[in-house]
Design a protein around this motif. Structure first.
Motif, mmCIF file in Angstrom:
data_model
loop_
_atom_site.group_PDB
_atom_site.id
_atom_site.type_symbol
_atom_site.label_atom_id
_atom_site.label_comp_id
_atom_site.label_asym_id
_atom_site.label_seq_id
_atom_site.Cartn_x
_atom_site.Cartn_y
_atom_site.Cartn_z
ATOM 1 N N ARG A 116 0.802 -1.220 0.000
ATOM 2 C CA ARG A 116 0.000 0.000 0.000
ATOM 3 C C ARG A 116 0.837 1.273 0.000
ATOM 4 O O ARG A 116 0.339 2.343 -0.361
ATOM 5 N N LEU A 117 2.093 1.186 0.367
ATOM 6 C CA LEU A 117 2.979 2.363 0.308
ATOM 7 C C LEU A 117 3.094 2.911 -1.112
ATOM 8 O O LEU A 117 3.409 4.081 -1.299
ATOM 9 N N ASN A 118 2.832 2.090 -2.102
ATOM 10 C CA ASN A 118 2.939 2.500 -3.503
ATOM 11 C C ASN A 118 1.696 3.216 -4.021
ATOM 12 O O ASN A 118 1.701 3.733 -5.133
ATOM 13 N N ASN A 119 0.636 3.232 -3.240
ATOM 14 C CA ASN A 119 -0.614 3.845 -3.689
ATOM 15 C C ASN A 119 -0.519 5.365 -3.714
ATOM 16 O O ASN A 119 0.159 5.955 -2.873
ATOM 17 N N PRO A 120 -1.248 6.000 -4.638
ATOM 18 C CA PRO A 120 -1.366 7.457 -4.564
ATOM 19 C C PRO A 120 -2.166 7.818 -3.310
ATOM 20 O O PRO A 120 -3.080 7.080 -2.911
ATOM 21 N N PRO A 121 -1.856 8.943 -2.662
ATOM 22 C CA PRO A 121 -2.527 9.302 -1.405
ATOM 23 C C PRO A 121 -4.055 9.275 -1.441
ATOM 24 O O PRO A 121 -4.660 8.722 -0.505
ATOM 25 N N PRO A 122 -4.730 9.813 -2.465
ATOM 26 C CA PRO A 122 -6.205 9.754 -2.433
ATOM 27 C C PRO A 122 -6.745 8.314 -2.437
ATOM 28 O O PRO A 122 -7.717 8.014 -1.746
ATOM 29 N N LEU A 123 -6.109 7.445 -3.202
ATOM 30 C CA LEU A 123 -6.521 6.042 -3.237
ATOM 31 C C LEU A 123 -6.272 5.391 -1.884
ATOM 32 O O LEU A 123 -7.120 4.647 -1.372
ATOM 33 N N GLU A 124 -5.132 5.660 -1.296
ATOM 34 C CA GLU A 124 -4.802 5.030 -0.014
ATOM 35 C C GLU A 124 -5.773 5.460 1.083
ATOM 36 O O GLU A 124 -6.171 4.643 1.917
ATOM 37 N N LEU A 125 -6.189 6.703 1.067
ATOM 38 C CA LEU A 125 -7.160 7.153 2.065
ATOM 39 C C LEU A 125 -8.482 6.399 1.895
ATOM 40 O O LEU A 125 -9.107 5.984 2.873
ATOM 41 N N ARG A 126 -8.895 6.166 0.657
ATOM 42 C CA ARG A 126 -10.126 5.390 0.406
ATOM 43 C C ARG A 126 -9.967 3.937 0.878
ATOM 44 O O ARG A 126 -10.901 3.354 1.428
ATOM 45 N N ILE A 127 -8.790 3.370 0.649
ATOM 46 C CA ILE A 127 -8.532 1.998 1.099
ATOM 47 C C ILE A 127 -8.600 1.931 2.622
ATOM 48 O O ILE A 127 -9.224 1.032 3.197
ATOM 49 N N ALA A 128 -7.966 2.905 3.279
ATOM 50 C CA ALA A 128 -7.999 2.944 4.745
ATOM 51 C C ALA A 128 -9.437 3.096 5.248
ATOM 52 O O ALA A 128 -9.818 2.472 6.243
ATOM 53 N N ALA A 129 -10.239 3.897 4.554
ATOM 54 C CA ALA A 129 -11.651 4.057 4.934
ATOM 55 C C ALA A 129 -12.397 2.722 4.790
ATOM 56 O O ALA A 129 -13.263 2.395 5.608
ATOM 57 N N GLY A 130 -12.059 1.953 3.780
ATOM 58 C CA GLY A 130 -12.655 0.627 3.611
ATOM 59 C C GLY A 130 -12.245 -0.322 4.727
ATOM 60 O O GLY A 130 -13.067 -1.121 5.204
ATOM 61 N N GLU A 131 -10.992 -0.220 5.151
ATOM 62 C CA GLU A 131 -10.524 -1.033 6.278
ATOM 63 C C GLU A 131 -11.272 -0.632 7.552
ATOM 64 O O GLU A 131 -11.657 -1.479 8.351
ATOM 65 N N GLN A 132 -11.489 0.686 7.712
ATOM 66 C CA GLN A 132 -12.248 1.168 8.869
ATOM 67 C C GLN A 132 -13.666 0.592 8.853
ATOM 68 O O GLN A 132 -14.185 0.200 9.895
ATOM 69 N N ALA A 133 -14.279 0.530 7.702
ATOM 70 C CA ALA A 133 -15.633 -0.026 7.601
ATOM 71 C C ALA A 133 -15.654 -1.480 8.073
ATOM 72 O O ALA A 133 -16.587 -1.901 8.782
ATOM 73 N N GLN A 134 -14.633 -2.247 7.712
ATOM 74 C CA GLN A 134 -14.557 -3.645 8.155
ATOM 75 C C GLN A 134 -14.376 -3.733 9.668
ATOM 76 O O GLN A 134 -15.006 -4.562 10.331
ATOM 77 N N ILE A 135 -13.506 -2.886 10.190
ATOM 78 C CA ILE A 135 -13.264 -2.866 11.632
ATOM 79 C C ILE A 135 -14.549 -2.475 12.367
ATOM 80 O O ILE A 135 -14.909 -3.073 13.382
#
Length: 170
Positions: free
Chosen positions: A139-158
Motif C-alpha cells: 500500500r505504500l505504492n498507492n497514490p494518497p487519495p486512493l490510499e485514504l479510500r482503502i484505509a476508509a474501507g478497512e475502517q468499515a470492516q473494523i
C-alpha cells in the motif's frame, strides 16, 4: 435485557460513546445514536454501512486517528482504554512475530505516516504480522487519495466487527 434493547434505550450521549468505540468518527457515531431505535442487528449493520458511505475524508481521518499503530500493543491500553481490549484482540496476529518483522512494521509505519499523514490502518483480524507487513509495503505504492479510500474501507470492516462485539456484549 438483550444488548440491542439496552443500546436502543441508552441516553443519546451514552449511545454515541458506545458507537465511538466502534468507529472514531464523531459524525458517524452521532448519526448512529440519532438513528435509534434499531429493529434488529441487521438494521444496525445496514445503517452503519449506509452512514459510513455518507462520510468523507475528514471523517475518515478522524476515525483513523482513534486507532493505535499496527503492532504497537504497548500503547493499546495506555492511549486507547475504551477500545484497547478490542484492538489487542484484533491484532492477535502480532503475537509470536519475529523481531525482524516487528522492526520492519515499525519502520514501515513511520514511512507510511510520513507519506500519507495518518497511520497505516488494516483490519487485522485473522492476519499474521507478516500479512500486515506485506500489505503495508504494497500500500505504500498507492497514490494518497486512493490510499485514504482503502484505509476508509478497512475502517468499515473494523467497524462491522466492533458492532458485532458491541451487540453481543452491551
Amino acid at each position: 435485557m438483550k444488548p440491542l434493547e439496552k443500546l436502543n434505550g441508552l441516553p443519546y450521549e451514552e449511545a454515541k460513546a458506545e458507537f465511538m468505540r466502534c468507529c472514531g468518527s464523531s459524525r458517524w457515531a452521532d448519526a448512529m445514536a440519532r438513528a435509534r431505535p434499531f429493529k434488529d442487528d441487521s438494521a444496525v449493520y445496514a445503517e452503519a454501512g449506509w452512514l459510513w458511505s455518507q462520510t468523507g475524508p475528514d471523517d475518515w481521518r478522524e476515525a483513523i486517528s482513534h486507532h493505535p499503530r499496527v503492532g504497537d500493543i504497548s500503547k493499546l491500553r495506555e492511549r486507547f482504554q475504551k477500545t484497547g481490549a478490542w484492538s489487542e484482540q484484533e491484532q492477535k496476529g502480532m503475537q509470536g512475530a519475529s523481531e525482524e518483522v516487528l522492526q520492519a512494521l515499525a519502520n514501515g509505519n513511520r514511512e507510511y505516516e510520513a507519506r500519507f499523514g495518518f497511520i497505516f490502518l488494516i483490519c487485522a483480524t485473522g492476519k499474521s504480522a507478516q500479512d500486515m507487513l506485506d500489505q503495508l509495503r504494497e500500500r505504500l505504492n498507492n497514490p494518497p487519495p486512493l490510499e485514504l479510500r482503502i484505509a476508509a474501507g478497512e475502517q468499515a470492516q473494523i467497524t462491522r466487527l466492533r458492532l458485532e462485539k458491541l451487540l453481543t456484549s452491551t
